[in-house]
Design an enzyme around this catalytic site. Structure first.
Site, PDB file in Angstrom:
ATOM      1  N   ASN A  90      45.338   1.270  -7.042  1.00 22.87           N
ATOM      2  CA  ASN A  90      44.094   1.519  -6.314  1.00 22.87           C
ATOM      3  C   ASN A  90      44.288   1.618  -4.805  1.00 22.87           C
ATOM      4  OD1 ASN A  90      41.027   1.144  -5.719  1.00 22.87           O
ATOM      5  ND2 ASN A  90      42.029  -0.581  -4.682  1.00 22.87           N
ATOM      6  N   SER A 142      40.878  10.970  -6.355  1.00 22.09           N
ATOM      7  CA  SER A 142      39.628  11.214  -5.618  1.00 22.09           C
ATOM      8  C   SER A 142      39.077  12.577  -5.991  1.00 22.09           C
ATOM      9  CB  SER A 142      39.884  11.180  -4.107  1.00 22.09           C
ATOM     10  OG  SER A 142      38.743  11.654  -3.421  1.00 22.09           O
ATOM     11  N   TYR A 155      45.312  13.231   2.961  1.00 21.80           N
ATOM     12  CA  TYR A 155      44.660  12.440   1.908  1.00 21.80           C
ATOM     13  C   TYR A 155      44.513  13.265   0.619  1.00 21.80           C
ATOM     14  CZ  TYR A 155      41.033   9.440  -0.209  1.00 21.80           C
ATOM     15  OH  TYR A 155      40.302   8.631  -1.059  1.00 21.80           O
ATOM     16  N   ALA A 157      46.243  15.886  -0.305  1.00 24.86           N
ATOM     17  CA  ALA A 157      47.578  16.126  -0.893  1.00 24.86           C
ATOM     18  C   ALA A 157      48.038  14.889  -1.659  1.00 24.86           C
ATOM     19  CB  ALA A 157      48.576  16.487   0.202  1.00 24.86           C
TER      20      ALA A 157
HETATM   21  P1  NAP Z   1      38.824   0.241   1.230  1.00 21.63           P
HETATM   22  O1  NAP Z   1      37.486  -0.369   1.102  1.00 21.63           O
HETATM   23  O2  NAP Z   1      39.237   0.820   2.539  1.00 21.63           O
HETATM   24  O3  NAP Z   1      39.934  -0.792   0.709  1.00 21.63           O
HETATM   25  C1  NAP Z   1      41.280  -0.421   0.708  1.00 21.63           C
HETATM   26  C2  NAP Z   1      42.100  -1.445  -0.023  1.00 21.63           C
HETATM   27  O4  NAP Z   1      43.477  -1.017   0.024  1.00 21.63           O
HETATM   28  C3  NAP Z   1      42.056  -2.811   0.610  1.00 21.63           C
HETATM   29  O5  NAP Z   1      42.145  -3.797  -0.395  1.00 21.63           O
HETATM   30  C4  NAP Z   1      43.307  -2.841   1.489  1.00 21.63           C
HETATM   31  O6  NAP Z   1      43.864  -4.145   1.684  1.00 21.63           O
HETATM   32  C5  NAP Z   1      44.268  -2.024   0.644  1.00 21.63           C
HETATM   33  N1  NAP Z   1      45.311  -1.406   1.449  1.00 21.63           N
HETATM   34  C6  NAP Z   1      45.171  -0.638   2.548  1.00 21.63           C
HETATM   35  N2  NAP Z   1      46.375  -0.238   2.986  1.00 21.63           N
HETATM   36  C7  NAP Z   1      47.292  -0.766   2.150  1.00 21.63           C
HETATM   37  C8  NAP Z   1      48.699  -0.733   2.071  1.00 21.63           C
HETATM   38  N3  NAP Z   1      49.450  -0.041   2.952  1.00 21.63           N
HETATM   39  N4  NAP Z   1      49.310  -1.420   1.090  1.00 21.63           N
HETATM   40  C9  NAP Z   1      48.584  -2.119   0.184  1.00 21.63           C
HETATM   41  N5  NAP Z   1      47.249  -2.193   0.203  1.00 21.63           N
HETATM   42  C10 NAP Z   1      46.619  -1.519   1.175  1.00 21.63           C
HETATM   43  O7  NAP Z   1      38.990   1.472   0.187  1.00 21.63           O
HETATM   44  P2  NAP Z   1      38.110   1.891  -1.083  1.00 21.63           P
HETATM   45  O8  NAP Z   1      37.057   2.804  -0.617  1.00 21.63           O
HETATM   46  O9  NAP Z   1      37.762   0.708  -1.890  1.00 21.63           O
HETATM   47  O10 NAP Z   1      39.172   2.789  -1.856  1.00 21.63           O
HETATM   48  C11 NAP Z   1      39.967   2.294  -2.916  1.00 21.63           C
HETATM   49  C12 NAP Z   1      40.671   3.473  -3.549  1.00 21.63           C
HETATM   50  O11 NAP Z   1      39.711   4.428  -4.013  1.00 21.63           O
HETATM   51  C13 NAP Z   1      41.572   4.245  -2.573  1.00 21.63           C
HETATM   52  O12 NAP Z   1      42.718   4.714  -3.226  1.00 21.63           O
HETATM   53  C14 NAP Z   1      40.694   5.402  -2.157  1.00 21.63           C
HETATM   54  O13 NAP Z   1      41.454   6.491  -1.716  1.00 21.63           O
HETATM   55  C15 NAP Z   1      39.966   5.689  -3.455  1.00 21.63           C
HETATM   56  N6  NAP Z   1      38.718   6.414  -3.298  1.00 21.63           N
HETATM   57  C16 NAP Z   1      37.678   5.893  -2.587  1.00 21.63           C
HETATM   58  C17 NAP Z   1      36.494   6.634  -2.491  1.00 21.63           C
HETATM   59  C18 NAP Z   1      35.298   6.120  -1.741  1.00 21.63           C
HETATM   60  O14 NAP Z   1      34.303   6.861  -1.632  1.00 21.63           O
HETATM   61  N7  NAP Z   1      35.297   4.901  -1.228  1.00 21.63           N
HETATM   62  C19 NAP Z   1      36.391   7.883  -3.105  1.00 21.63           C
HETATM   63  C20 NAP Z   1      37.470   8.371  -3.806  1.00 21.63           C
HETATM   64  C21 NAP Z   1      38.622   7.631  -3.918  1.00 21.63           C
HETATM   65  P3  NAP Z   1      43.527  -5.042   3.003  1.00 21.63           P
HETATM   66  O15 NAP Z   1      42.066  -5.368   2.922  1.00 21.63           O
HETATM   67  O16 NAP Z   1      44.408  -6.232   2.862  1.00 21.63           O
HETATM   68  O17 NAP Z   1      43.858  -4.173   4.183  1.00 21.63           O
END
Ligand code: NAP
Length: 247
Positions: A90, A142, A155, A157
């Site tokens: 994730n 995504s 992102y 890619a």
């Molecule tokens: P988020 O709220 O920004 O949370 C990101 C998470 O990833 C946090 O737990 C963070 O840990 C961790 N993280 C960040 N950089 C990291 C690294 N280098 N190594 C390990 N962990 C890392 O993101 P989210 O929106 O929940 O997204 C979660 C996933 O869903 C991602 O892959 C994102 O691309 C995908 N996604 C999200 C959306 C959306 O609309 N939100 C849509 C499509 C896909 P820390 O808190 O410790 O920094």
């Protein structure tokens, strides 16, 4: 309970979708190791909630882009949970910019965390799953991997790469009873999308047929489906959780 006594790793479990996945798996009876990158305090709070669910929830600091950290996380899970049934890739970041302005560093950082991260954790986990002849790998891609999006070439890619990786790995491991699937969330309310300004959010909302932003729990419930026996004959698939924004 659909995942009673199962053992899972979730990368990036401190916030947003990852945090919802940790709680959703735990509520189904699954023991979970999750990684954090910088949110140490948040990780401790989530660990303490394990009691409510009667399962183990443990955290470990790990950078998704580091293969060594992935190996360390898998060893930690095997030692503390006694096995590994489910891997949820994730963790993800974005560093958006138009290509003309995108730096090489920002391109590399996003590919390394998002796409190489999936390689790192899959490779570190797969021996265990192959030996036990079972496993469920779920990769968070995504909607933009399917549709494209201006200002997010790095992102997009990385997320499209995850879909290709998912299909290749699904073919490699299918005969060992290991399924590999991806979820393509649309616009979900988390820190990642909170950074958009009101105008951007309204523009996005106007494109969603269901006329609302998705919840992290709606992605997490799809993870449970793919992690459970309910999806026993599904592999190499990409499931959209997007309110109809892309069909
Ligand atoms: P988020 O709220 O920004 O949370 C990101 C998470 O990833 C946090 O737990 C963070 O840990 C961790 N993280 C960040 N950089 C990291 C690294 N280098 N190594 C390990 N962990 C890392 O993101 P989210 O929106 O929940 O997204 C979660 C996933 O869903 C991602 O892959 C994102 O691309 C995908 N996604 C999200 C959306 C959306 O609309 N939100 C849509 C499509 C896909 P820390 O808190 O410790 O920094």
């Amino acid at each position: 309970m659909k995942l009673k006594d199962k053992k899972a790793i979730v990368t990036g479990g401190t916030r947003g979708i990852g945090k919802a996945i940790v709680y959703e798996l735990a509520s189904e009876g699954c023991n979970v190791v999750f990684t954090f990158h910088s949110s140490h305090e948040a990780a401790k709070v989530i660990e303490a909630d394990a009691e409510k669910f009667g399962v183990k929830i443990l955290s470990i600091k790990a950078d998704a882009s580091s293969f060594k950290d992935a190996e360390k996380t898998v060893s930690f899970a095997l030692e503390n949970l006694g096995g590994l049934d489910i891997l949820v890739n994730n963790a993800g970041i974005n560093k958006d910019n138009l290509l003309l302005r995108m730096s090489e560093d920002d391109f590399d950082a996003v590919i390394n965390a998002n796409l190489k991260g999936v390689f790192n954790y899959t490779k570190a986990s797969i021996k265990q799953m192959m030996n036990q002849r079972s496993g469920k790998i779920i990769n968070i891609s995504s909607v933009v991997a399917l549709s494209g999006n201006a200002g997010q070439a790095n992102y997009v890619a990385s997320k499209a790469g995850i879909i290709g990786f998912t299909k290749a790995a699904a073919k490699e491991f299918a005969s060992r009873n290991i399924t590999v699937n991806a979820i393509a969330p649309g616009f979900i309310t988390t820190d990642m999308t909170d950074r958009l300004n009101e105008k951007q959010k309204e523009a996005m909302l106007s494109l969603i047929p269901m006329k609302r932003i998705g919840l992290p729990s709606e992605v997490a419930k799809t993870v449970t489906f793919l992690a459970s026996e309910d999806s026993s004959y599904i592999t190499g698939e990409v499931i959209s959780v997007n309110g109809g924004i892309y069909m």
